[in-house]
Write an enzyme that holds these catalytic residues in place. Structure first.
Site, short mmCIF file in Angstrom:
data_model
loop_
_atom_site.label_atom_id
_atom_site.label_comp_id
_atom_site.label_asym_id
_atom_site.label_seq_id
_atom_site.Cartn_x
_atom_site.Cartn_y
_atom_site.Cartn_z
N GLU A 1 -2.69 -0.22 2.93
CA GLU A 1 -2.61 0.70 4.01
C GLU A 1 -2.08 2.15 3.83
OE1 GLU A 1 0.16 -0.94 7.18
OE2 GLU A 1 -0.04 -2.93 6.30
N ASP B 1 0.11 -4.73 4.20
CA ASP B 1 1.83 -5.05 4.01
C ASP B 1 1.86 -6.76 4.63
OD1 ASP B 1 2.37 -2.61 3.20
OD2 ASP B 1 3.18 -2.09 5.21
N ASP C 1 3.47 -8.67 6.56
CA ASP C 1 4.34 -8.92 7.55
C ASP C 1 3.15 -9.25 8.80
OD1 ASP C 1 3.35 -6.43 8.20
OD2 ASP C 1 5.63 -5.43 7.98
N GLU D 1 2.16 -7.21 11.26
CA GLU D 1 1.19 -5.85 11.60
C GLU D 1 0.39 -5.95 10.41
OE1 GLU D 1 1.41 -3.95 14.11
OE2 GLU D 1 3.02 -5.14 14.91
N TYR E 1 9.57 -5.62 -0.73
CA TYR E 1 9.24 -5.35 0.47
C TYR E 1 10.44 -4.80 1.62
CZ TYR E 1 6.29 -5.10 4.74
OH TYR E 1 6.00 -4.51 5.95
N ARG F 1 10.68 -4.75 4.96
CA ARG F 1 11.01 -5.30 6.27
C ARG F 1 11.13 -6.85 6.29
NH1 ARG F 1 6.89 -1.29 6.86
NH2 ARG F 1 7.67 0.31 8.00
N HIS G 1 9.65 -13.55 2.59
CA HIS G 1 10.11 -12.73 1.61
C HIS G 1 11.45 -12.80 1.01
CE1 HIS G 1 6.70 -10.61 3.10
NE2 HIS G 1 7.22 -10.31 4.42
#
Length: 734
Positions: A49, A122, A124, A126, A340, A342, A385
Site C-alpha cells: 500500500e 495490510d 485487515d 481494508e 501491525y 490495527r 494479529h
C-alpha cells in the site's frame, strides 16, 4: 496477464526470475541483436500500500522481485452519486479513483511484465478489499494463491508471509463492503435533508453520528448538573515519639458511615470532638500485588499516547504506521520496528515472549521474571494479529533513538516498555490501614510502601486523573494514643462528569462496541474537521452546528445515534467476517426501517432553515459599532461583523492567556501553529518574539515575580518563564 500466470512458491533467499522455456538447441549462427528486456520483465511483482513499506520489503526480497505501492485504495464508490444499486440488491458500483490514474497505469504495466503478482496490502479488512480490487483491476485469475500478509516487516515476518500465500479472503472483503455500503447509504440519504434544513455541504455518518451524540449528551449532563454541597473532616496526627504527620479521615460511628451535608452538621461533629483522645483501635497489615497491564492494542495505545503526550489519535497512528512500515536503524539495518498497529488482539508469539524473557533476565535478574509466563486473553478480538509489540525486543528505545523522529521515538518507547512490562513480575506493596477512635467517632488512615518494584521499574500507566501518592504510615500499635496536630472541616461540592478527551472517548467507544480499532482516529478526525465538535484544550466540546445536526438526526433517525443499535451492527459485520452471515443480508435488514424513516423525515423536515447562532463577543466593530461574532474559516476562527454584507469588517481572533511576557511585560496570547498545535506568545509580536509550548499560569514566581509556566507530561513541572531564573517545582507540590 497471460495464461502462464500461476502460483510459484516464494523464496526470498533466491533472486530467480520467471521460468523460461528453453528452445531446442540449434547450430549457432549470427543473429540480429535483440532489444534489451524491459525493467522488471519476468520478475515477481509484490504490491503493497505504501512506498515506505515497499522499500523495506524490497530489501528482504532481493533482485528477483519488484515491489510497488498502490498508494491505498485504487477503486471505490463514485463521489458524484450514490453508487449503490438499491433495486439490484444493493450492488455497489465501483469505479477507478481518478486521482489514482497514474498509479493504476503503472500497476498494469508492471503486472503485464511479471511472472507472478503477490498482493501484500495490510492484513485487515481494508487491506483485503484493496487486494480484491487489485485482482479485478489487473485481471488476475480468481482463486489464485497470491495474497500474502505480514504481521511484522522484518526478515522473518516477510519470509513467513511469502512462504504462505493464500487466496483472497472474501469474508473479510464482504465485511468491508458491508461497512462501505452502509456508510454510503447513511451519508448520501441523510445529508440532503441536512442541507435542506441547516445548510449545504453538511454530511452525516453512521459511526460519526453516534460519536457526536455521545459528546452532546455529555455536554448536556454538564450544563444541567446541579452541584451538591458536602463536607469532610480531617485530623492531622502524629505519634508521641515520632513527628511524621499523617492524615486520618472522618468515617462515622459504630461502624456506620456518617455523611456530612453542610457546615452545621460538620460543626456539630467538630464540637463533639473537642478535647477528644485519638486512640489507635485497629491496625491491619496487608500485601497487595499490582499486575502489569497487557501489551497494547490499537485503542489502548491511542489512549495512553493521549494521556502521556497529548497526542491526537491520528498523530499516534501516523507514527505507529511509520514504525510498522520500517526504516534504517543504525546497527540493525532496515526493518519494521513494531508489529501491525490495527489490532484488538492481546496474543503474543512464543518467539516474542522468549525475546522479552531473555532481555528481562539479563537486564534485571531472575526476580523480575514471573515463574509462570504471562499469557493474555483477548476479549472479542476479530483477527489473528498479535498485540502491538516491538519486532526485535533486543532493540531498546535508546538504541533506536538516533534513527527516529521525535514522535516515532515516543511511540516506540511506549510500545517497547509496555510490551516488556507485560512480561515482568508484579509490583508488591505492603499496605497498612488504621482505625482510630475519638470520643466514639471513627477515623481511618491508610498508606503503603513498595516492597518490590517489579514491572514498575520500567513502566507505569498514566492516568486520566493523577492520584496523590500515599506514603507508608509510621508504625502504629493498637491502644496507643496519638497527638492531634490539626482538625478541620472542609467544604466540597460534587463535580459534573468531565468532558470527553480523545482517550476517554475511545475508551467509551471500545467498551460499547462502537467501531473498530481502525475507525477511531478517522472518525474523531471527521467530526472535528466538519466542525461538529471542537477542542478546548484536550477536551472535546460540541459546537452549535454539532448540536443542531445531532438534534435533527436524533428526531428523525433514532437508530443512527443509538449506541446499542450501532454496536449490534458492528457485531453483524463481525459475523460477516467470520463467514456466518451474508453481507447483503445485513444491508437488507438495515435498509427496510431506514427507508421508512427517510420517507417520514422527508415529510417532517420542512419550513425555513435553522438559523445557527454565532458566538457574540464583546469586541466592538470599529466601522459600524456592532458586537463582532466568531466565524469559522479555512484557517480557523476569526472575528467578523454581523452586519455583513453592509459591513465586511473582519479581524484576527485573539485568545488572551494568563500571565504576562517575561521579556517585555505585555499580555500573552494563545496561538496556533501551522500544524494546528497550540502555543503561547507575546501580544507584541513581531517586536517581541517570546513563545512557549507550556501553559502560562496566573501565579507569579516567588523568586523574580515573572509568570510561571506549567509543563505537563510524565516529567511535568511548574517553572519560571524567566530564562535567567532557576525556580521550579513538581506538579505534586501545587
Amino acid at each position: 496477464m497471460t495464461d502462464t500466470l500461476q502460483h510459484q512458491p516464494a523464496d526470498i533467499s533466491s533472486a530467480e526470475g520467471s521460468t523460461v522455456q528453453k528452445a531446442a538447441e540449434k547450430p549457432k549462427r549470427k543473429t540480429a541483436k535483440k532489444p534489451a528486456a524491459k525493467k522488471g520483465a519476468g520478475k515477481k511483482l509484490v504490491i503493497v500500500e505504501s512506498p515506505a513499506k515497499g522499500k523495506t520489503i524490497k530489501k528482504y526480497l532481493g533482485r528477483g522481485y519488484e515491489v510497488v505501492a498502490s498508494m491505498g485504495h485504487i477503486r471505490d464508490l463514485p463521489k458524484s452519486k450514490l453508487g449503490v444499486d438499491i433495486e439490484n440488491d444493493f450492488t455497489p458500483q465501483y469505479i477507478n479513483i481518478r486521482s489514482q490514474s497514474a498509479t493504476i497505469k503503472e500497476l498494469k504495466a508492471q503486472a503485464k511484465q511479471s511472472s507472478m503478482v503477490y498482493l501484500a496490502t495490510d492484513p485487515d479488512r481494508e487491506g483485503e478489499a484493496i487486494s480484491w480490487h487489485l485482482t479485478t483491476l489487473l485481471g488476475l485469475p480468481e482463486g489464485l494463491q497470491n495474497r500474502v500478509t505480514f504481521n511484522e516487516i522484518t526478515k522473518t515476518g516477510v519470509k513467513n508471509g511469502m512462504a504462505a500465500p493464500r487466496t483472497i479472503d472474501m469474508d473479510l472483503v464482504d465485511a468491508q463492503q458491508a461497512r462501505r455500503v452502509l456508510d454510503r447509504l447513511v451519508g448520501y440519504k441523510i445529508s440532503p435533508l441536512l442541507w435542506r434544513k441547516i445548510r449545504s455541504g453538511l454530511s452525516a455518518g453512521r459511526v460519526q453520528s453516534v460519536v457526536v451524540s455521545l459528546i452532546v449528551k455529555r455536554e448536556d449532563e454538564i450544563l444541567s448538573f446541579v452541584p451538591e454541597e458536602y463536607w469532610s473532616i480531617e485530623a492531622v496526627l502524629h505519634k508521641q515519639d515520632h513527628f511524621k504527620e499523617f492524615t486520618a479521615k472522618f468515617l462515622g460511628r459504630n461502624g456506620e458511615k456518617i455523611a456530612l451535608h453542610n457546615k452545621e452538621e460538620a460543626d456539630g461533629i467538630l464540637r463533639q470532638l473537642e478535647g477528644a483522645h485519638y486512640v489507635v483501635q485497629e491496625v491491619k497489615l496487608g500485601t497487595r500485588k499490582k499486575s502489569p497491564p497487557p501489551p497494547f492494542i490499537t485503542s489502548t495505545l491511542q489512549q495512553e499516547a493521549s494521556r502521556r503526550f497529548g497526542f491526537q489519535s491520528r498523530r499516534t497512528m501516523q507514527a505507529a504506521q511509520e514504525l510498522y512500515e520500517g526504516m534504517d536503524v543504525e546497527g540493525f539495518g532496515t526493518l519494521g520496528l513494531i508489529t501491525y498497529m490495527r489490532t484488538d488482539s492481546l496474543r503474543l508469539s512464543e518467539e516474542a515472549r522468549q525475546g522479552a524473557k531473555e532481555y528481562i533476565l539479563s537486564t534485571y535478574g531472575e526476580g523480575y521474571y514471573p515463574q509462570t509466563p504471562r499469557i493474555y486473553k483477548s476479549k472479542n478480538a476479530q483477527d489473528g494479529h498479535e498485540a502491538i509489540r516491538p519486532t526485535t525486543p533486543s532493540l531498546t528505545p535508546a538504541m533506536a533513538k538516533s534513527s527516529l523522529t521525535a514522535d516515532q521515538f515516543k511511540i516506540y518507547k511506549l510500545v517497547w516498555e509496555r510490551f516488556m512490562a507485560s512480561q515482568m513480575e508484579s509490583c508488591v506493596m505492603k499496605t497498612v490501614r488504621a482505625l482510630i477512635d475519638a470520643n466514639g467517632y471513627a477515623f481511618g488512615a491508610s498508606g503503603y510502601r513498595v516492597e518490590f518494584d517489579g514491572y514498575t521499574v520500567l513502566y507505569d500507566e498514566a492516568k486520566d486523573e493523577e492520584k496523590a501518592q500515599q506514603g507508608m504510615l509510621p508504625p502504629l500499635e493498637e491502644g496507643e494514643e496519638l497527638v492531634l496536630q490539626d482538625l478541620q472541616g472542609n467544604q466540597h461540592f460534587t463535580a459534573p462528569p468531565p468532558r470527553y478527551t480523545e482517550a476517554s472517548l475511545i475508551k467509551t467507544l471500545e467498551e460499547n462496541g462502537i467501531g473498530r480499532p481502525s475507525t477511531y482516529a478517522p472518525t474523531i478526525g471527521t467530526v472535528l474537521s466538519r466542525r461538529y465538535v471542537e477542542r478546548e484544550g484536550r477536551q472535546l466540546k460540541p459546537t452549535e452546528l454539532g448540536r443542531v445536526t445531532n438534534q435533527l438526526i436524533t428526531d428523525n433517525f433514532h437508530e443512527i445515534v443509538d449506541v446499542d443499535f450501532t454496536a449490534n451492527m458492528e457485531s453483524q459485520l463481525d459475523l460477516v467476517e467470520a463467514g456466518k452471515l451474508p453481507w447483503k443480508q445485513v444491508i437488507r435488514d438495515f435498509y427496510g426501517e431506514f427507508e421508512r424513516e427517510l420517507e417520514a423525515a422527508d415529510q417532517n423536515i420542512t419550513g425555513e432553515k435553522i438559523l445557527l447562532q454565532d458566538e457574540v463577543t464583546d469586541v466592538i466593530c470599529e466601522k459600524c459599532g456592532r458586537n463582532m461574532v466568531v466565524k469559522h474559516g479555512r484557517f480557523g476562527k476569526f472575528l467578523a461583523c454581523p452586519g455583513y454584507p453592509e459591513c465586511k469588517n473582519t479581524k484576527r481572533l485573539v485568545t488572551k492567556a494568563e500571565g504576562t511576557c517575561p521579556r517585555c511585560g505585555r499580555e500573552l496570547e494563545e496561538k496556533t501553529s501551522k500544524k494546528g498545535k497550540k502555543f503561547f506568545g507575546c501580544s507584541g509580536y513581531p517586536d517581541c518574539d517570546f513563545m512557549t509550548w507550556d501553559t502560562p499560569l496566573k501565579d507569579t514566581c516567588p523568586v523574580c515575580g515573572k509568570t510561571l509556566l506549567r509543563k505537563n507530561g510524565k516529567n511535568g513541572k511548574i517553572y519560571c518563564s524567566n530564562e535567567h531564573c532557576d525556580f521550579e517545582k513538581g506538579l505534586d507540590e501545587v
